[in-house]
Scaffold this motif. Sequence first.
Motif, PDB file in Angstrom:
ATOM      1  N   TYR A   1       0.846  -1.200   0.000  1.00  0.00           N
ATOM      2  CA  TYR A   1       0.000   0.000   0.000  1.00  0.00           C
ATOM      3  C   TYR A   1       0.882   1.251   0.000  1.00  0.00           C
ATOM      4  O   TYR A   1       0.670   2.188  -0.787  1.00  0.00           O
ATOM      5  CB  TYR A   1      -0.909  -0.010   1.219  1.00  0.00           C
ATOM      6  CG  TYR A   1      -1.790   1.214   1.349  1.00  0.00           C
ATOM      7  CD1 TYR A   1      -3.056   1.247   0.784  1.00  0.00           C
ATOM      8  CD2 TYR A   1      -1.346   2.344   2.051  1.00  0.00           C
ATOM      9  CE1 TYR A   1      -3.874   2.370   0.898  1.00  0.00           C
ATOM     10  CE2 TYR A   1      -2.147   3.468   2.170  1.00  0.00           C
ATOM     11  CZ  TYR A   1      -3.402   3.478   1.592  1.00  0.00           C
ATOM     12  OH  TYR A   1      -4.189   4.602   1.700  1.00  0.00           O
ATOM     13  N   GLU A   2       1.890   1.265   0.868  1.00  0.00           N
ATOM     14  CA  GLU A   2       2.763   2.431   0.985  1.00  0.00           C
ATOM     15  C   GLU A   2       3.673   2.598  -0.224  1.00  0.00           C
ATOM     16  O   GLU A   2       4.109   3.719  -0.519  1.00  0.00           O
ATOM     17  CB  GLU A   2       3.584   2.333   2.272  1.00  0.00           C
ATOM     18  CG  GLU A   2       2.728   2.483   3.526  1.00  0.00           C
ATOM     19  CD  GLU A   2       3.463   2.132   4.802  1.00  0.00           C
ATOM     20  OE1 GLU A   2       4.652   1.734   4.725  1.00  0.00           O
ATOM     21  OE2 GLU A   2       2.848   2.245   5.885  1.00  0.00           O
ATOM     22  N   GLU A   3       3.959   1.510  -0.937  1.00  0.00           N
ATOM     23  CA  GLU A   3       4.751   1.606  -2.166  1.00  0.00           C
ATOM     24  C   GLU A   3       4.063   2.508  -3.194  1.00  0.00           C
ATOM     25  O   GLU A   3       4.719   3.200  -3.966  1.00  0.00           O
ATOM     26  CB  GLU A   3       4.975   0.198  -2.724  1.00  0.00           C
ATOM     27  CG  GLU A   3       5.848   0.110  -3.967  1.00  0.00           C
ATOM     28  CD  GLU A   3       5.029   0.145  -5.256  1.00  0.00           C
ATOM     29  OE1 GLU A   3       5.643   0.280  -6.324  1.00  0.00           O
ATOM     30  OE2 GLU A   3       3.780   0.044  -5.178  1.00  0.00           O
ATOM     31  N   GLY A   4       2.727   2.510  -3.210  1.00  0.00           N
ATOM     32  CA  GLY A   4       1.987   3.517  -3.924  1.00  0.00           C
ATOM     33  C   GLY A   4       1.485   3.210  -5.312  1.00  0.00           C
ATOM     34  O   GLY A   4       0.644   3.948  -5.833  1.00  0.00           O
ATOM     35  N   SER A   5       1.957   2.140  -5.940  1.00  0.00           N
ATOM     36  CA  SER A   5       1.549   1.895  -7.329  1.00  0.00           C
ATOM     37  C   SER A   5       0.087   1.481  -7.437  1.00  0.00           C
ATOM     38  O   SER A   5      -0.600   1.835  -8.408  1.00  0.00           O
ATOM     39  CB  SER A   5       2.443   0.848  -7.991  1.00  0.00           C
ATOM     40  OG  SER A   5       2.391  -0.384  -7.301  1.00  0.00           O
ATOM     41  N   LEU A   6      -0.422   0.763  -6.456  1.00  0.00           N
ATOM     42  CA  LEU A   6      -1.836   0.358  -6.503  1.00  0.00           C
ATOM     43  C   LEU A   6      -2.748   1.561  -6.305  1.00  0.00           C
ATOM     44  O   LEU A   6      -3.712   1.753  -7.060  1.00  0.00           O
ATOM     45  CB  LEU A   6      -2.130  -0.707  -5.453  1.00  0.00           C
ATOM     46  CG  LEU A   6      -3.594  -1.164  -5.419  1.00  0.00           C
ATOM     47  CD1 LEU A   6      -3.956  -1.920  -6.683  1.00  0.00           C
ATOM     48  CD2 LEU A   6      -3.886  -2.003  -4.187  1.00  0.00           C
ATOM     49  N   THR A   7      -2.461   2.362  -5.312  1.00  0.00           N
ATOM     50  CA  THR A   7      -3.300   3.535  -5.080  1.00  0.00           C
ATOM     51  C   THR A   7      -3.215   4.515  -6.243  1.00  0.00           C
ATOM     52  O   THR A   7      -4.213   5.165  -6.583  1.00  0.00           O
ATOM     53  CB  THR A   7      -2.921   4.222  -3.758  1.00  0.00           C
ATOM     54  OG1 THR A   7      -1.513   4.469  -3.737  1.00  0.00           O
ATOM     55  CG2 THR A   7      -3.298   3.343  -2.571  1.00  0.00           C
ATOM     56  N   ALA A   8      -2.035   4.604  -6.879  1.00  0.00           N
ATOM     57  CA  ALA A   8      -1.903   5.476  -8.050  1.00  0.00           C
ATOM     58  C   ALA A   8      -2.771   4.978  -9.200  1.00  0.00           C
ATOM     59  O   ALA A   8      -3.419   5.770  -9.901  1.00  0.00           O
ATOM     60  CB  ALA A   8      -0.445   5.555  -8.484  1.00  0.00           C
ATOM     61  N   LYS A   9      -2.810   3.654  -9.397  1.00  0.00           N
ATOM     62  CA  LYS A   9      -3.641   3.077 -10.453  1.00  0.00           C
ATOM     63  C   LYS A   9      -5.122   3.314 -10.156  1.00  0.00           C
ATOM     64  O   LYS A   9      -5.905   3.670 -11.058  1.00  0.00           O
ATOM     65  CB  LYS A   9      -3.363   1.583 -10.586  1.00  0.00           C
ATOM     66  CG  LYS A   9      -4.227   0.856 -11.609  1.00  0.00           C
ATOM     67  CD  LYS A   9      -3.945   1.308 -13.030  1.00  0.00           C
ATOM     68  CE  LYS A   9      -4.723   0.464 -14.025  1.00  0.00           C
ATOM     69  NZ  LYS A   9      -4.472   0.875 -15.416  1.00  0.00           N
ATOM     70  N   LEU A  10      -5.524   3.147  -8.912  1.00  0.00           N
ATOM     71  CA  LEU A  10      -6.919   3.383  -8.540  1.00  0.00           C
ATOM     72  C   LEU A  10      -7.295   4.846  -8.754  1.00  0.00           C
ATOM     73  O   LEU A  10      -8.397   5.151  -9.233  1.00  0.00           O
ATOM     74  CB  LEU A  10      -7.150   2.985  -7.086  1.00  0.00           C
ATOM     75  CG  LEU A  10      -7.123   1.482  -6.787  1.00  0.00           C
ATOM     76  CD1 LEU A  10      -7.116   1.247  -5.282  1.00  0.00           C
ATOM     77  CD2 LEU A  10      -8.288   0.758  -7.442  1.00  0.00           C
ATOM     78  N   THR A  11      -6.390   5.746  -8.422  1.00  0.00           N
ATOM     79  CA  THR A  11      -6.647   7.167  -8.644  1.00  0.00           C
ATOM     80  C   THR A  11      -6.821   7.456 -10.131  1.00  0.00           C
ATOM     81  O   THR A  11      -7.734   8.197 -10.538  1.00  0.00           O
ATOM     82  CB  THR A  11      -5.501   8.013  -8.073  1.00  0.00           C
ATOM     83  OG1 THR A  11      -5.441   7.829  -6.651  1.00  0.00           O
ATOM     84  CG2 THR A  11      -5.707   9.497  -8.373  1.00  0.00           C
ATOM     85  N   ALA A  12      -5.953   6.855 -10.958  1.00  0.00           N
ATOM     86  CA  ALA A  12      -6.051   7.056 -12.403  1.00  0.00           C
ATOM     87  C   ALA A  12      -7.365   6.517 -12.952  1.00  0.00           C
ATOM     88  O   ALA A  12      -8.006   7.151 -13.811  1.00  0.00           O
ATOM     89  CB  ALA A  12      -4.869   6.394 -13.108  1.00  0.00           C
ATOM     90  N   LEU A  13      -7.783   5.358 -12.469  1.00  0.00           N
ATOM     91  CA  LEU A  13      -9.055   4.791 -12.921  1.00  0.00           C
ATOM     92  C   LEU A  13     -10.225   5.665 -12.494  1.00  0.00           C
ATOM     93  O   LEU A  13     -11.198   5.832 -13.231  1.00  0.00           O
ATOM     94  CB  LEU A  13      -9.228   3.377 -12.366  1.00  0.00           C
ATOM     95  CG  LEU A  13      -8.335   2.300 -12.990  1.00  0.00           C
ATOM     96  CD1 LEU A  13      -8.388   1.023 -12.151  1.00  0.00           C
ATOM     97  CD2 LEU A  13      -8.751   2.003 -14.424  1.00  0.00           C
TER      98      LEU A  13
END
Length: 215
Positions: free
Chosen positions: A167-179
């Motif tokens: 979660y803290e690495e950030g790539s998943l949350t960044a993808k969710l934000t983009a979607l």
Amino acid sequence: MADASQNDRYLKAIYQTRNPEKVRDLYDRWAESYDTELIEENGYAQPHRCAEMLSRHLPDRSAEILDIGCGTGLGGVALAETGYGVIDGCDFSAGMLAQSRRTGLYRRLFEADLNVPPLDAASGAYDAAVAVGVFGFGHVQPDSLDEILRVLSPGAPLVIGLNRHFYEEGSLTAKLTALGDAGHIVQITEEHGEHIRGTGVTGWVIAVRKAVEQE
């Protein structure tokens, strides 16, 4: 069944391994002792946290649900205990799928590598999906969300459980934000809490809903 020291080596190794083929091999070898290590010895909390989160956003217990990366079926057990009765599962480990089959809870089980789409499922086939402990280093990557969304019906919830490190690495949350910015999903909520109690690792449960797009 493997003893506790062997189980410890599996759990540590899965966090340290980044190569997908090595990850698959570890899960195949770990399958028979996985539940003992994760549930009995370390108090894996995410399956029930994710099922509880889904229950808030999907009251229809007859809904068709896809358990993504179903492993040995811990997610299916949690979903069934929450009242859901129509559950399919997919995983990239044949050994894990064999354990899931033993639960008798799944309508259908199939092999799938989320990082190499497509999934063997029709577009819009499912009313919801859960992904418990699926996203992580050397595991399923965030771009697979595009394919997961394809197999969900408009308005369907998707619940993701992951450890705090990824979660803290950030790539998943960044993808969710983009979607979300692109209008493909609506963010519902995210909650921090227990992940694997025995390791001291906490985690997040995130719920989003596929957008109801206008034709």
